[in-house]
Design an enzyme around this catalytic site. Structure first.
Site, short mmCIF file in Angstrom:
data_model
loop_
_atom_site.label_atom_id
_atom_site.label_comp_id
_atom_site.label_asym_id
_atom_site.label_seq_id
_atom_site.Cartn_x
_atom_site.Cartn_y
_atom_site.Cartn_z
N HIS A 40 -13.33 10.87 -27.23
CA HIS A 40 -12.59 9.89 -26.44
C HIS A 40 -13.42 8.65 -26.14
CE1 HIS A 40 -8.54 9.95 -25.25
NE2 HIS A 40 -8.65 10.31 -23.99
N ASN A 85 -7.25 6.94 -18.54
CA ASN A 85 -5.81 6.78 -18.29
C ASN A 85 -5.45 5.59 -17.43
OD1 ASN A 85 -5.81 9.14 -19.73
ND2 ASN A 85 -4.77 10.37 -18.18
N TYR A 99 -11.82 5.47 -15.79
CA TYR A 99 -11.43 6.61 -16.60
C TYR A 99 -10.27 6.18 -17.51
CZ TYR A 99 -14.66 9.42 -13.95
OH TYR A 99 -15.82 9.90 -13.38
#
Length: 206
Positions: free
Chosen positions: A40, A87, A85
């Site tokens: 990610h 999202n 982060y």
């Protein structure tokens, strides 16, 4: 008192630093040591490589992100690593875009892509998130899909593997050579996009 010609020489050498920031390059990932080298964090790693090549450090905290502005081929660009982060990446991007009045077509986002094999790259000028949560939040916050993105392949998750576990897993040793190769290519792809040579970048790297 400095000679006026010395001042002009310095400006010519270093460029006009008063030019406004016109472009934004965003690497997506999660902050913190435990997320380093995870799938990610492909976007974070790509910007880290670019900053090393260009010899600057992305370390100024602004817009809920680590940032650094720099001239790349004459283009005044803000490089950004959101610290919200994954999202909530759109919070940083939208805030910076509003502040500098950067149009969406000048915002380049680099992210991981589980739909591409490791070592593959896909450049698009617009489009949906494809399930990538960071891209999805940026689209939501900008209220537009019309921004270029560079998607870096991290491979599809094996059957029976949880998607969160997969994207937060470390890049395995046997994939690292291919992965590092596409990270290096991202540097050239970003330069081409900043110069407006989008079709050339797509033809070369897609």
């Amino acid at each position: 008192m400095a000679d006026i010609f010395d001042i002009f020489k310095k400006i010519a050498k270093n460029g006009d630093r008063t030019e406004p920031i016109t472009h934004l390059v965003v690497g997506l990932g999660n902050p913190g040591e435990k997320f380093a080298m995870t799938r990610h964090n492909a976007g974070f790693m790509a910007l880290s490589y670019i900053s090393q090549e260009e010899k600057f450090t992305i370390n100024k905290l602004r817009f809920k992100a680590l940032t650094r502005d720099a001239f790349i081929d004459g283009v005044h660009t803000l490089f950004m690593l959101p610290q919200t982060y994954m999202n909530l990446s759109g919070e940083s991007v939208s805030e910076a875009a509003r502040y500098y009045k950067i149009p969406t077509e000048n915002i380049i986002v680099i992210s991981d892509d589980v739909n591409l094999d490791v070592g593959k790259m896909r450049i698009r000028t617009k489009g949906s998130s494809g399930g990538q949560k960071g891209l999805g939040n940026i689209i939501e916050m900008l209220k537009s899909e019309n921004f270029p993105r560079i998607r870096l392949g991290v491979g599809a998750k094996p059957d029976g593997t949880d998607m969160v576990d997969w994207v937060l897993g470390k890049i395995p040793k046997n994939d690292r050579e291919s992965f590092y190769s596409v990270i290096e290519n991202t540097y050239e792809a970003v330069i081409l996009l900043l110069k407006g040579e989008t079709q050339k970048a797509m033809s070369k790297f897609n």
